[in-house]
Design an enzyme around this catalytic site. Structure first.
Site, PDB file in Angstrom:
ATOM      1  N   LEU A   1     -38.562  24.847 -34.000  1.00 57.05           N
ATOM      2  CA  LEU A   1     -38.152  25.430 -32.808  1.00 57.05           C
ATOM      3  C   LEU A   1     -36.658  25.683 -33.097  1.00 57.05           C
ATOM      4  O   LEU A   1     -36.253  25.371 -33.674  1.00 57.05           O
ATOM      5  CB  LEU A   1     -38.132  24.245 -31.604  1.00 57.05           C
ATOM      6  CG  LEU A   1     -38.990  23.753 -30.572  1.00 57.05           C
ATOM      7  CD1 LEU A   1     -38.591  22.634 -29.988  1.00 57.05           C
ATOM      8  CD2 LEU A   1     -39.419  24.929 -29.748  1.00 57.05           C
ATOM      9  N   ASP A   2     -36.403  27.056 -32.694  1.00 52.64           N
ATOM     10  CA  ASP A   2     -35.083  27.556 -32.881  1.00 52.64           C
ATOM     11  C   ASP A   2     -33.940  26.643 -32.461  1.00 52.64           C
ATOM     12  O   ASP A   2     -34.139  25.892 -31.307  1.00 52.64           O
ATOM     13  CB  ASP A   2     -34.995  28.953 -32.115  1.00 52.64           C
ATOM     14  CG  ASP A   2     -35.691  29.993 -32.570  1.00 52.64           C
ATOM     15  OD1 ASP A   2     -36.251  30.062 -33.751  1.00 52.64           O
ATOM     16  OD2 ASP A   2     -36.092  31.080 -31.698  1.00 52.64           O
TER      17      ASP A   2
END
Length: 325
Positions: free
Chosen positions: A50-51
């Site tokens: 996940l960024d």
């Protein structure tokens, strides 16, 4: 002054899956290492990055669960995506510089029509600000140097797009999609189709395959818990493959299966099944079925199987650095 080193704190061979609600600003690896330290776990991994700007579900695998993390990587994902219409940025999200601002002149009917065009199989051009590799380097490394790399479109599937809220210029969508979908690119493409441009202003992952945010825990909540309360949050290893068909073996066949031997069973051909011993808690591993033969793919070790039945968790020593991770 004493030169004695601080005592080594114990770490454990934990086996299971923790559903973490990742906070904004953290990389997935930062969240993994922090959680691994709080659990004093020997081995851990996450199931898809996940960024840092994204929040939400990050399944973390420990011990035997790491053997099945690919199942979560391959699973469909679900997100709540917040689009800011009328403004495009250099990165497609909040981190980039504003490239263009345009008036937003669209109603709900126009939005619904555009969303219908992006539902189903679509082609996406991977963004330059992504971890996709080109000649051994991540695309974002080229982007930071101002270099544009030629990319090939990738086919992804958008299972559904639903409007959760529309208050111009903010459009909030519920997105169900296949693995490999760039929601940031989807936001830009939707904005382009609407004629005003858009960027992704917020992203929250709400589900990965059969796993959801229900029962997920934050890092702050983990920090406030006693050590054993943290370990009690682990979901069984087989939660990663809970939607696969199940095969149950008797004690003799279970032992032979764990040694890698093929077994004859009454079961239709299947690309992936989850296999159990006579005790329904004893998940043995994954396999496939071909012409009546059960063929092992990923197996748990006998100690890993025993741990599911309440066997004691062995302790080993962690270095001070590992203990603080």
């Amino acid at each position: 002054m004493s030169n004695a080193r601080p005592p080594r704190l114990p770490r454990r061979a934990l086996h299971g899956v923790l559903l973490l609600d990742k906070p904004i600003g953290w990389t997935s690896n930062d969240a993994l290492q922090k959680t691994k330290g709080l659990l004093r776990a020997e081995k851990g991994g996450h199931t898809g990055t996940l960024d840092p700007l994204a929040t939400g579900l990050l399944p973390l695998c420990f011990g035997a669960a790491t053997k099945f993390s690919q199942a979560s990587l391959d699973a469909d994902k679900r997100y709540t995506a917040t689009l800011h219409l009328g403004r495009t940025t250099s990165t497609g999200d909040l981190e980039g510089e504003v490239v263009e601002e345009r008036p937003v002149d669209c109603d709900r009917a126009a939005i619904d029509a555009v969303l219908a065009r992006f539902t189903g199989e679509i082609d996406q051009l991977p963004p330059m600000h992504s971890a996709l590799k080109h000649q051994g380097r991540a695309l974002y490394e080229y982007a930071r140097q101002g270099v544009e790399v030629e990319r090939e479109p990738r086919r992804v599937t958008i299972r559904s797009l639903a409007v959760l809220d529309w208050n111009s210029p903010t459009l909030v969508l519920d997105v169900e999609c296949s693995k490999g979908t760039y929601v940031r690119t989807l936001a830009e493409d939707i904005g382009r189709a609407l004629g005003c441009g858009a960027h992704l202003s917020a992203l929250r992952r709400t589900a990965s395959g059969a796993l959801s945010l229900q029962g997920a825990v934050t890092i702050a909540e983990l920090e406030a818990m006693a050590p054993e309360a943290r370990a009690a949050l682990l979901h069984p290893v087989d939660c990663l493959v809970a939607d696969w068909p199940a095969v149950r073996l008797d004690e003799e066949d279970a032992g032979r299966f764990l040694s890698g031997q093929r077994r004859r069973i009454q079961h239709a051909d299947a690309a992936a099944v989850r296999v159990y011993g006579p005790d329904p808690r004893a998940f043995l591993g994954s396999a496939h079925v071909t012409r009546g033969e059960l063929i092992a793919d990923r197996l748990l070790s006998p100690p890993e199987v025993a741990s599911q039945l309440g066997a004691p968790v062995p302790l080993t020593s962690a270095t001070p650095a590992e203990a603080e991770a």
